[in-house]
Write a protein that holds these residues in place. Sequence first.
Motif, mmCIF file in Angstrom:
data_model
loop_
_atom_site.group_PDB
_atom_site.id
_atom_site.type_symbol
_atom_site.label_atom_id
_atom_site.label_comp_id
_atom_site.label_asym_id
_atom_site.label_seq_id
_atom_site.Cartn_x
_atom_site.Cartn_y
_atom_site.Cartn_z
ATOM 1 N N HIS A 177 19.838 -12.793 50.920
ATOM 2 C CA HIS A 177 20.141 -12.232 52.363
ATOM 3 C C HIS A 177 21.783 -11.823 52.219
ATOM 4 C CE1 HIS A 177 16.572 -14.582 54.283
ATOM 5 N NE2 HIS A 177 16.142 -13.411 54.028
ATOM 6 N N VAL A 204 12.479 -9.850 48.544
ATOM 7 C CA VAL A 204 11.898 -11.346 48.856
ATOM 8 C C VAL A 204 10.439 -11.348 48.925
ATOM 9 C CG1 VAL A 204 12.149 -13.335 50.283
ATOM 10 C CG2 VAL A 204 14.174 -11.586 50.138
ATOM 11 N N GLY A 205 9.993 -12.303 47.976
ATOM 12 C CA GLY A 205 8.528 -12.372 48.120
ATOM 13 C C GLY A 205 7.975 -13.841 48.617
ATOM 14 N N CYS A 206 8.618 -14.566 48.922
ATOM 15 C CA CYS A 206 8.035 -15.964 49.312
ATOM 16 C C CYS A 206 9.140 -16.703 50.096
ATOM 17 C CB CYS A 206 7.501 -16.931 48.375
ATOM 18 S SG CYS A 206 8.455 -17.700 46.968
ATOM 19 N N ASP A 207 9.046 -17.929 50.421
ATOM 20 C CA ASP A 207 9.948 -18.695 51.108
ATOM 21 C C ASP A 207 9.816 -20.028 50.570
ATOM 22 O OD1 ASP A 207 7.254 -19.203 52.352
ATOM 23 O OD2 ASP A 207 7.819 -18.933 54.267
ATOM 24 N N CYS A 221 7.588 -17.550 43.986
ATOM 25 C CA CYS A 221 7.304 -16.107 43.450
ATOM 26 C C CYS A 221 8.302 -15.480 42.401
ATOM 27 C CB CYS A 221 6.915 -15.244 44.563
ATOM 28 S SG CYS A 221 8.218 -14.420 45.136
ATOM 29 N N TYR A 261 6.913 -4.645 43.009
ATOM 30 C CA TYR A 261 7.438 -5.648 43.952
ATOM 31 C C TYR A 261 7.937 -6.785 43.185
ATOM 32 C CZ TYR A 261 8.923 -7.507 48.209
ATOM 33 O OH TYR A 261 9.907 -8.008 49.442
#
Lengths: 795, 186
Positions: free
Chosen positions: B25, B38-41, B45, B101
Amino acid sequence: MTAPATTGKPRSEVGRSRTRKEDARLVTGRTTWTDNITVPGLLHLAILRSPMAHARIDRVDVSPALERPGVVAALTGRDLADELGPLPCVWPVTEDIVMPDHPAVAVDEVRYAGEPVALVVARGRYAAADALEAVEVDYTPLPPVLGLEEALADGAPLVHTGRGTNRCYTWPLVTGDYAAQKARADVVLRRRYTQQRLIPNAMEPRAVVATPPTASEEYTLYSSTQVPHVARVILSMVTRIPEQRLRVIAPDVGGGFGSKLQVYGEEAVALALARRLGRAVKWTESRSEGYQATHHGRGQIQDIEIAATKDGGILGLSVDLLADMGAYLMLITPGIPLLGAFMYPGIYKMNAYTFRCTGVFTTRTPTDAYRGAGRPEATFAIERTMDELAAELGLDPVELRRRNWIRHEELPYTSVAGLSYDSGNYEAATDRALALFGYDDLRAEQRARTAREDPVRLGIGISTFTEMCGLAPSRVLRDLRYTAGGWEAATIRMLPTGKVEVTTGTSPHGQGHATCWSQIAADVLGVPFDDIEVVHGDTRAVPQGMDTYGSRSLVVGGLAVHHAALKVVAKARRVAAHLLEANEADLEFSAGTFSVKGSPEATKTIQDVAFATFSAHDLPDGMEPTINAGHLVDPDTFSFPHGTHLCAIEVDTETGRARIRSYVCVDDVGKVINPMIVQGQIHGGLAQGIAQALYEEAVYDTEGNLVSGTMADYLVPAAPDLPDFVTDRTETPATSNALGVKGVGEAGTIASTPAVVNAVADALRPLGVRDVTMPCTPLRIWQAVTDARAKEAAT
Amino acid sequence: MTHISMTVDGTRYEDEVEPRLLLIHYLRDHLGLTGTPVGCDTSNCGACTVELDGDSVKSCNVLAVQADGGEVTTVQGLASDGAWTPLQTAFHEQHALQCGYCTPGMIMAARDLLGENPDPTPEEIRHGLEGNLCRCTGYQNIVRAVLAAAAEERRRRAPAPRPAGAGRPDGRPEGAPATAGQEART
């Protein structure tokens, strides 16, 4: 001033593996994902979601959130109830379908874990997320509704109390007299298969940026969507923003697989907030949030019965389906199983077919399109059943298929389900696949392993398929009670400098339309590939479109580009004839140059004509000064790609581990625009189909919580989880369109799941195992082997 | 707020940030370096993979303050003067991306992999990229691209042909074979 002439006949663009125009920004990070977009004063939206599958909302108090730093607004569902209409479903498949209201934010009741309950808007994404914790909600739990059969039982708790039933609809299709065919059958085989719920997992999470009117009275919505044009129509109805004042842009979109063939509540909410606050609002889902908030796919129980003669001739087929709608009907939720309804008979001849689908509400995330959408389920059921029938009759499964499939000389052929297959050659694709696979050698190895009771068994799975795609003829959609049409639009603008702008109503998100549409246009216009720019994904730049889904883009949208280009050439021919003082009929057009028959020195390039038309100094009398053209294609029929997929799998009966040893597929997608891209589509499709067979499942607990609710819990395969594929093609041009092309986006997914599970079943059949439920995890395989051994020991 | 300074793609930045701010971020929202997505939390990924002080890291799994004083390279810092790296070129030529992505993270992870193992087997590539998910390609062309880039990088490291009138840059006599492993295999 004259644009430079092109000389010499260029190589045909169609059929070349052109590397992609799209890649430059993607490999260097110069991308425009929706979450990248920022505008002055941008606010961030965070959404409080229900922690329960089913509950009454007794109280929501957002006021404590307003005290948190950076918070600009906090709203409940009730606050928005008058401002936003319900989210529509555009596919009421029957007259008496139950279509409950679907608010963008819940008001009185929540019906799945993850349903929006309250909204917080703040100056930063962290501030918005923090403030969600301050929102107070009182719930009274209600019973969850989870099992499809249980949901239909008398006295079952109801998802939508006022509707009196969890049955959404029942949709039948009957051709021929199945009962009569069954009565004369030597063999009747009945099986039940379960299509687990899947989470689509596009790599880019959904994101939305809504901007309020600034210089003009126009709202702009950036959304990670497959369907900007459809979204504009729907969102203008939901938000009551006049359609002409709403612009929807799909910027770079990181995959969709059906999950972004949707108009979501968050899009409507972001627009409503932008309107209320006069500020731009962004919402980006976290992956875990998306697992509950973005629609799921599959989720069916299939009872299939096949009636056959003792030599394997299929007489008839009966299918009874329960389809999990989830809690609400999204854009096309009820129609998904119907896209499969016509595909259960596959490539086989038979006399009778009976199909019935019952849609069922449950307290889970709504389902909708996921790559293949109805056809993978159908193909799985028929192809699994064919292998089981072959085993029952002691026939080789390839031989059983040969005895039943439509031979190439019988095409075009109207299937028992009423579809007219235009073209194909199932024999050729199968022969090629068997040769590449080394079928006989693998069968010999399998027999040897079985004979020596090798703990690692070899299984061979087959799947021969066709599918209906290229959605779709508008009249057929009318007959299926779908609200919209299935046409697609393209325009071609010849710019004064001789460059070309193609607009397309398709909305790519990884498929390479810019590259392929350039190839199509370049061939017709005779202009260089690099001189063409393809514009898409913006309702202002591309006024008409039906967007991208259902393997439709090439066979409908690419075809529109082709026809628009032909119109440009026809108009240019008139101008060229005028400039060359010749009859149009005496002009030849090749490689972008008009020449007069018999006097080859008299030429005008299409670029010359473009500039002459721009200047308009010397055009034929009465001619509009343009050679630009648009075209809309409404297809006459669906597209029917087909193929044969073969999977060899090693199954360790002691650990339950299944490892794909080789995977061969030969697909026939008709004429190919770009072989490299077609192969890429097949690879990706295989990965998702194999993932359903072996790895993925949306798992709910008995309370209705999604327990596979993060990417750490849901097994999206990584590189070591998948094999190298052997892919090849046969090429039987479609006779239903001028390019001879067929859809390819979903073929790999549709064909591969049954090939893999057939292989697992084939490996374990000698041990007495009849089936393994998907996903065929080590635990399930081990359990199936253990159960079969226990059963054998007991007898 | 905590004061941090770091060099990202060759530019030095100083900022006051919340201690909890994730590196991804910081890169995206504070520096506007949105090339890394960003692809996941859950750090599964790998879409957000960047290089931090010579190692690939998932930047959703690193706090900006942890990168204080460090040197970060993102996909946006790879090309120089418009010239792509062999990995970028190979991803394009081998059709190793569709939606693109995952591509920034995939390229950064592959770069790290090739740094450790300049001549990997397909199997080693698959395992080396295990922490990066792609939903579009089925990985086959990614493996091909990494193999192609590895070959190209080895070729570039191999001694250049001797320019006219100059001695060999590595000081070895003319005609001597390149050291094993340096030779380009095509």
